[in-house]
Write an enzyme that holds these catalytic residues in place. Structure first.
Site, PDB file in Angstrom:
ATOM      1  N   HIS A 101       0.813  -1.216   0.000  1.00 14.23           N
ATOM      2  CA  HIS A 101       0.000   0.000   0.000  1.00 14.23           C
ATOM      3  C   HIS A 101       0.848   1.269   0.000  1.00 14.23           C
ATOM      4  O   HIS A 101       0.328   2.361  -0.250  1.00 14.23           O
ATOM      5  CB  HIS A 101      -1.012  -0.006   1.154  1.00 14.23           C
ATOM      6  CG  HIS A 101      -0.457   0.279   2.512  1.00 14.23           C
ATOM      7  ND1 HIS A 101      -0.095  -0.701   3.399  1.00 14.23           N
ATOM      8  CD2 HIS A 101      -0.201   1.449   3.140  1.00 14.23           C
ATOM      9  CE1 HIS A 101       0.337  -0.165   4.519  1.00 14.23           C
ATOM     10  NE2 HIS A 101       0.283   1.146   4.391  1.00 14.23           N
ATOM     11  N   ASP A 131       0.278  -7.619   1.537  1.00 15.88           N
ATOM     12  CA  ASP A 131       0.654  -6.206   1.648  1.00 15.88           C
ATOM     13  C   ASP A 131       2.174  -6.014   1.678  1.00 15.88           C
ATOM     14  O   ASP A 131       2.685  -5.210   2.446  1.00 15.88           O
ATOM     15  CB  ASP A 131       0.021  -5.562   2.881  1.00 15.88           C
ATOM     16  CG  ASP A 131       0.046  -4.026   2.794  1.00 15.88           C
ATOM     17  OD1 ASP A 131       0.128  -3.504   1.670  1.00 15.88           O
ATOM     18  OD2 ASP A 131       0.011  -3.377   3.850  1.00 15.88           O
ATOM     19  N   ASN A 203       5.125   4.836   9.156  1.00 18.49           N
ATOM     20  CA  ASN A 203       5.867   3.646   9.594  1.00 18.49           C
ATOM     21  C   ASN A 203       5.639   2.453   8.660  1.00 18.49           C
ATOM     22  O   ASN A 203       6.357   1.455   8.739  1.00 18.49           O
ATOM     23  CB  ASN A 203       5.460   3.221  11.005  1.00 18.49           C
ATOM     24  CG  ASN A 203       6.218   3.957  12.094  1.00 18.49           C
ATOM     25  OD1 ASN A 203       5.647   4.752  12.824  1.00 18.49           O
ATOM     26  ND2 ASN A 203       7.510   3.690  12.195  1.00 18.49           N
ATOM     27  N   SER A 204       4.615   2.540   7.815  1.00 25.33           N
ATOM     28  CA  SER A 204       4.274   1.414   6.939  1.00 25.33           C
ATOM     29  C   SER A 204       5.491   0.945   6.159  1.00 25.33           C
ATOM     30  O   SER A 204       6.181   1.744   5.516  1.00 25.33           O
ATOM     31  CB  SER A 204       3.186   1.829   5.941  1.00 25.33           C
ATOM     32  OG  SER A 204       1.957   1.998   6.566  1.00 25.33           O
ATOM     33  N   ILE A 222      -2.277  -0.374  11.856  1.00 26.41           N
ATOM     34  CA  ILE A 222      -2.516  -0.072  13.259  1.00 26.41           C
ATOM     35  C   ILE A 222      -4.003  -0.247  13.551  1.00 26.41           C
ATOM     36  O   ILE A 222      -4.840  -0.257  12.652  1.00 26.41           O
ATOM     37  CB  ILE A 222      -2.078   1.361  13.624  1.00 26.41           C
ATOM     38  CG1 ILE A 222      -2.889   2.407  12.844  1.00 26.41           C
ATOM     39  CG2 ILE A 222      -0.592   1.548  13.418  1.00 26.41           C
ATOM     40  CD1 ILE A 222      -2.596   3.842  13.246  1.00 26.41           C
ATOM     41  N   GLY A 261      -8.256 -25.882  -2.639  1.00 26.29           N
ATOM     42  CA  GLY A 261      -9.578 -26.210  -3.160  1.00 26.29           C
ATOM     43  C   GLY A 261     -10.680 -26.028  -2.152  1.00 26.29           C
ATOM     44  O   GLY A 261     -11.852 -26.278  -2.448  1.00 26.29           O
TER      45      GLY A 261
END
Length: 440
Positions: A101, A131, A203-204, A222, A261
């Site tokens: 992101h 992510d 901080n991501s 968060i 499956g």
């Protein structure tokens, strides 16, 4: 930094400070053996700096540039649209790990080092389901973070978050591991480390470190009570998942996952009461594709998986995380409940099949969406975590009305409409609204 919904407390620095006078009173020899905190005798202070300082030069700021959202001035150069953090895990090759992101939608990327240098970066690949994203820079003299297995973590271990929050320069915060195996934040591959080290916007993509400065996870979201700030709960993708995803992105530019499956849903208190169970944790098998690995393993719809690879299952995210980093051919040991009795099975992960639709008399599974006839409607009963449908925003409870503009009124019609390559646009009724969703 992605946000979710609640709040809780965590590690108290006050408690740590209260222990310091007791440690100071210890003789030097006793301190060297018994002190739980590294002691710098020359300065007379307790510190974790020695281990952490080795990692800090490898923590970088990542800036994503894209088209300006404001009025056009005729300038076609991309402009900063978001920023986050990252960690250099391979100095020789210039490999930087960050969040998907952070880089999503970007045209250009830059990486700022702590020594003041700035480099343009190439996006090697990104994985929305976990992510995570991998960037590459061409540079010499880079530092590198040591990566260790997150499987050795214990609740109560010290943890340190490093990054570039809220427009500040590189910032280090401390807390503890306040939980492990967290999931249920969405239809994703989730098996998060929970920490109360302060993590904020910016901080991501930055690393979560242990007390020796070794990477144990990548900070990704968060839990916010509504104010948008840090409420003492943050989540990090564990290094166990990061290692697999990064290796796949570096080799293929995408993550090639095996599949089971089966589509899993999370057990909760309400479903437990409806099923007359005495447990509230586990993953319920919502549906199984005909001829799939799950069917060959003897699993059935309604079985409740309680352990996988000897790890307790909190909810569907635990199972999806394990399958999501398993290569085709991997054998996974399961413990499950059926009619109140415990049983075991071995599930051999299979390659993702070429066919895009599995059609039965009561269910159709297409691109991660399970559709059944409920009260006369074609209703989505489950969405596979990490699937194209989950990423596109399909939700359980959606009612299928049309595919590519053509109305569908039966399972067979839905299967026929979905059984073609390329994008499909489905129209679903969601409450009072009609939503159009594009499935790749």
């Amino acid at each position: 930094m992605r946000r979710t919904l609640s709040r809780s407390g965590g590690f108290s620095i006050v408690a740590l400070a209260a222990a310091v006078p007791l440690l100071i009173a210890l003789p030097a020899a006793a301190q060297s053996v018994q002190s739980p905190i590294p002691y710098d005798a020359e300065r007379g202070v307790f510190t974790f700096a020695t281990g952490l300082e080795q990692a800090l030069p490898a923590v970088v700021q990542v800036t994503t540039l894209g088209s300006s959202s404001g009025p056009s001035s005729g300038d076609s150069e991309p402009r900063p649209m978001s920023s986050g953090s990252g960690a250099i895990i391979d100095a020789a090759q210039g490999i930087v790990v960050t969040n998907n992101h952070v880089v999503e939608g970007g045209r250009k990327f830059t990486v700022d080092l702590t020594d003041g240098r700035i480099f343009e970066a190439t996006l090697i690949g990104a994985d929305k389901a976990t992510d995570l994203a991998v960037l590459k820079i061409e540079a010499t003299g880079l530092a590198q973070i040591e990566v260790v297995s997150s499987d050795t973590l214990r609740t109560g271990d010290l943890s340190f978050a490093v990054g570039y929050p809220l427009g500040l320069d590189q910032t280090l915060t401390m807390g503890v591991i306040s939980g492990l195996g967290r999931s249920g934040m969405g239809d994703r591959i989730e098996d998060y480390i929970q920490t109360d080290a302060a993590v904020n916007s910016g901080n991501s993509g930055g690393p979560l470190l242990d007390s020796r400065g070794r990477l144990i996870g990548i900070n990704t979201s968060i839990l916010s009570g509504g104010g948008g700030g840090n409420d003492g709960i943050a989540f990090a993708v564990p290094s166990r998942i990061m290692n697999y995803v990064v290796a796949q992105l570096r080799e293929h530019g995408e993550v090639r996952r095996g599949v089971s499956g089966a589509i899993f849903g999370s057990l909760n208190a309400e479903r437990s009461r409806n099923l007359n169970l005495g447990i509230v944790r586990g993953a319920v098998i919502e549906d199984i594709a005909p001829g799939s690995a799950a069917e060959r393993a003897g699993l059935r719809r309604g079985d409740i998986v309680t352990r996988i690879q000897n790890r307790p299952v909190s909810n569907a995210g635990t199972v999806q995380a394990t399958i999501g980093i398993a290569s085709p051919g991997t054998a996974l040991d399961l413990v499950y409940l059926r009619d109140g009795h415990e049983a075991r099975a071995t599930l051999q992960v299979q390659e993702r099949p070429e066919q895009v639709v599995f059609a039965g008399s009561e269910v159709v599974i297409a691109r991660g969406v399970t559709v059944r006839v409920m009260d006369g409607d074609l209703q989505v009963s489950a969405v596979e975590g990490g699937s194209a449908a989950a990423a596109a925003g399909v939700r359980a409870g959606d009612v299928i009305e049309a595919v590519d503009g053509g109305r569908v009124t039966s399972l067979a019609a839905f299967a026929r409409a979905m059984d073609r390559r390329g994008q499909r646009v489905i129209s679903v009724a969601r409450g009072e609204d009609t939503v159009r969703i594009t499935l790749p």
